[in-house]
Design a protein around this motif. Structure first.
Motif, PDB file in Angstrom:
ATOM      1  N   LEU A 214      14.585   7.575  -0.588  1.00  0.00           N
ATOM      2  CA  LEU A 214      15.583   6.521  -0.118  1.00  0.00           C
ATOM      3  C   LEU A 214      15.022   5.574   0.711  1.00  0.00           C
ATOM      4  O   LEU A 214      14.869   4.296   0.681  1.00  0.00           O
ATOM      5  CB  LEU A 214      16.902   7.136   0.609  1.00  0.00           C
ATOM      6  N   LEU A 215      14.019   6.120   1.680  1.00  0.00           N
ATOM      7  CA  LEU A 215      13.317   5.129   2.338  1.00  0.00           C
ATOM      8  C   LEU A 215      12.173   4.250   1.506  1.00  0.00           C
ATOM      9  O   LEU A 215      12.337   3.163   1.945  1.00  0.00           O
ATOM     10  CB  LEU A 215      12.341   5.970   3.626  1.00  0.00           C
ATOM     11  N   ASN A 216      11.684   4.896   0.603  1.00  0.00           N
ATOM     12  CA  ASN A 216      10.734   4.005  -0.218  1.00  0.00           C
ATOM     13  C   ASN A 216      11.548   3.108  -0.915  1.00  0.00           C
ATOM     14  O   ASN A 216      10.912   1.929  -1.221  1.00  0.00           O
ATOM     15  CB  ASN A 216       9.880   4.931  -1.222  1.00  0.00           C
ATOM     16  N   ALA A 217      12.685   3.455  -1.736  1.00  0.00           N
ATOM     17  CA  ALA A 217      13.496   2.534  -2.236  1.00  0.00           C
ATOM     18  C   ALA A 217      13.924   1.202  -1.554  1.00  0.00           C
ATOM     19  O   ALA A 217      14.031   0.120  -2.222  1.00  0.00           O
ATOM     20  CB  ALA A 217      14.595   3.340  -2.904  1.00  0.00           C
ATOM     21  N   LEU A 218      14.404   1.443  -0.258  1.00  0.00           N
ATOM     22  CA  LEU A 218      14.707   0.411   0.581  1.00  0.00           C
ATOM     23  C   LEU A 218      13.775  -0.404   1.355  1.00  0.00           C
ATOM     24  O   LEU A 218      14.001  -1.565   1.527  1.00  0.00           O
ATOM     25  CB  LEU A 218      15.715   0.865   1.563  1.00  0.00           C
ATOM     26  N   SER A 239      11.028  -1.298   8.437  1.00  0.00           N
ATOM     27  CA  SER A 239      11.916  -2.442   8.566  1.00  0.00           C
ATOM     28  C   SER A 239      12.663  -2.667   7.116  1.00  0.00           C
ATOM     29  O   SER A 239      11.975  -2.919   6.204  1.00  0.00           O
ATOM     30  CB  SER A 239      11.622  -3.661   9.369  1.00  0.00           C
ATOM     31  N   VAL A 240      13.775  -2.802   7.057  1.00  0.00           N
ATOM     32  CA  VAL A 240      14.597  -3.346   5.874  1.00  0.00           C
ATOM     33  C   VAL A 240      15.261  -4.576   6.276  1.00  0.00           C
ATOM     34  O   VAL A 240      15.959  -4.613   7.000  1.00  0.00           O
ATOM     35  CB  VAL A 240      15.586  -2.116   5.210  1.00  0.00           C
ATOM     36  N   VAL A 338      28.848   6.550   0.677  1.00  0.00           N
ATOM     37  CA  VAL A 338      28.378   5.844  -0.652  1.00  0.00           C
ATOM     38  C   VAL A 338      27.849   6.656  -1.668  1.00  0.00           C
ATOM     39  O   VAL A 338      27.027   7.606  -1.091  1.00  0.00           O
ATOM     40  CB  VAL A 338      27.584   4.685  -0.022  1.00  0.00           C
ATOM     41  N   ARG A 339      27.968   6.454  -2.968  1.00  0.00           N
ATOM     42  CA  ARG A 339      27.016   7.142  -4.032  1.00  0.00           C
ATOM     43  C   ARG A 339      25.991   6.504  -4.407  1.00  0.00           C
ATOM     44  O   ARG A 339      26.164   5.304  -4.877  1.00  0.00           O
ATOM     45  CB  ARG A 339      28.137   7.368  -5.047  1.00  0.00           C
ATOM     46  N   ILE A 340      24.829   6.930  -4.512  1.00  0.00           N
ATOM     47  CA  ILE A 340      23.734   6.242  -5.103  1.00  0.00           C
ATOM     48  C   ILE A 340      22.694   7.389  -5.730  1.00  0.00           C
ATOM     49  O   ILE A 340      22.929   8.563  -5.909  1.00  0.00           O
ATOM     50  CB  ILE A 340      22.702   5.747  -3.814  1.00  0.00           C
ATOM     51  N   SER A 341      21.697   6.937  -6.476  1.00  0.00           N
ATOM     52  CA  SER A 341      20.672   7.363  -6.709  1.00  0.00           C
ATOM     53  C   SER A 341      19.304   6.813  -6.248  1.00  0.00           C
ATOM     54  O   SER A 341      19.148   5.391  -6.924  1.00  0.00           O
ATOM     55  CB  SER A 341      20.646   7.453  -8.336  1.00  0.00           C
TER      56      SER A 341
END
Length: 419
Positions: A214-218, A239-240, A338-341
């Motif tokens: 998740l951190l990588n994706a954001l 930072s995002v 929230v639902r994510i992949s």
């Protein structure tokens, strides 16, 4: 040519169930994953139903004979128990089974020793290892001179265990001092973030829930993310960028697990405290795991142990792409869901929108006329807030925008003092 390599350990997993609520079968399944991550192969799982764990040998006499026969039958190189053993239990069980005996804590410490890469991570792991072994120095003294590879023998500080208790405690003292220094640096970093009025979110969750992914994706952090337990240990802050020029600092934390050794909680306290000092909690949950509810409960109990309370919690149900039909996903302990992949990117835009709206709620609308002589002060609105408009007139610059609430109060206080 001869190929030299470390022989893969082949182990039996043993657990004691004292009541139906223990869910020992699921715990052994998780222990199998831990053992696999540590580089060993599970040959069989054995559960004994007892009113309580045997105080001297962990297992009852009859079950010990059964395990001993299975060790001989499968040619296992060791036995791993699902609970933390006392020094006496460890020694007596090794003598009774005539094979190497390990416990759940030993396996977890071994995995941590493999995966720690930063100075802070290595200090924390070594400290946890030494505290664990110092308490068992009497029980395992005969085996301290035994050298070899395998679970429970990796990591820094092994040579220290061949010396006496005094040297081990001296080493523990030095490591604690080093960890205090690291903790001071971490506190300075937190103070700097506070001065910059940056909002922070700690990513927490059960191990292998997908926090690093998740951190990588954001943020495109580029940190290691594998389908393994405790693949990453060292905290990473990135930072995002969100809509409206807003920024949020995300910090990945070490994953939680059932029966997480208290030595590790104590050693990694400075790392885990990132959750305590954050503004938001992103609770990542593996929605494809049938034991999802149990894992969520363990995460909340660990957070309570660390004193993390009163935070805005966003439950992020991850890995929604893994199942065709998902159960009702609810978390009554959180403020938002929230639902994510994180792997496919599904739901990430919704998560970003949610984070943007939460941050916007924490901002205050600001409208002020600055004389041209003080035009430089407008820069802090550009840096820490959102500048909506600037109107240049005869008397000065009319500024409209949004500021973090704490900065707004500070600015208003300064304006009152100047009047």
């Amino acid at each position: 040519m001869f190929e030299m390599g470390e022989e893969k350990e082949r182990v039996l997993l043993v657990g004691v169930s004292t009541c139906e609520e223990d869910d020992t079968s699921a715990s052994l399944d998780e222990l199998e994953e831990l053992v696999k991550t540590a580089g060993a192969e599970t040959l069989d799982k054995i559960i004994q139903n007892r009113e309580q764990v045997h105080p001297s040998t962990y297992l009852g006499k009859g079950k010990i004979e059964e395990v001993k026969w299975r060790v001989f039958e499968t040619e296992a190189t060791g036995v791993v128990c699902d609970d933390e053993l006392s020094p006496a239990q460890l020694r007596n069980l090794e003598e009774a089974l005539d094979t190497k005996v390990m416990d759940r804590t030993m396996v977890i410490l071994d995995i941590f020793a493999r995966h720690a890469t930063t100075r802070e991570g290595k200090i924390q792991v070594e400290l946890a290892q030494l505290k664990y072994r110092a308490a068992r120095l009497v029980g395992i003294r005969n085996s301290l001179s035994r050298l070899g590879g395998g679970i429970g023998t990796r990591g820094p500080g092994e040579s220290k265990l061949e010396s006496d208790r005094r040297l081990i405690h001296e080493r523990i003292g030095r490591l604690k001092a080093e960890l205090e220094e690291v903790k001071r640096h971490r506190e300075v970093s937190r103070q700097l973030r506070s001065r910059s009025h940056s909002l922070t979110a700690a990513i927490v969750g059960y191990t292998n829930a997908g926090k690093s992914t998740l951190l990588n994706a954001l943020t495109d952090a580029g940190i290691l993310a594998e389908d393994k337990l405790f693949a990453t240990l060292d905290p990473t802050t990135r930072s995002v960028a969100l809509a409206g020029g807003q920024k949020l600092l995300l910090t990945d934390t070490v994953g939680f697990i059932r029966k997480l050794p208290h030595h590790l909680i104590e050693a990694f306290k400075s790392t885990l405290e990132e959750a305590k000092y954050s503004d938001l909690i992103l609770h990542v949950v593996d929605a494809s795991n049938p034991k999802m509810d149990t894992q969520m409960y363990i995460v909340y109990e660990t957070l309570k142990q660390l004193g993390v309370e009163g935070k805005t919690v966003i439950t992020v149900f991850n890995k929604c792409d893994r199942a065709d039909t998902l159960p009702a996903l609810r978390d009554f302990s959180s403020d938002y869901q929230v639902r994510i992949s994180a792997k496919t990117g599904e739901g990430l835009d919704e998560l970003r929108q949610l984070l943007t709206s939460i941050l916007q709620e924490r901002r205050v609308y600001f409208e002020h006329l600055y004389p041209y002589a003080r035009a430089g002060e407008i820069q802090q609105i550009r840096t820490y807030g959102e500048l909506v408009s600037e109107e240049y007139g005869q008397e000065g610059i009319l500024v409209k925008g949004y500021l973090p609430s704490e900065l707004y109060l500070k600015v208003m206080k300064n304006e009152d003092e100047k009047v």
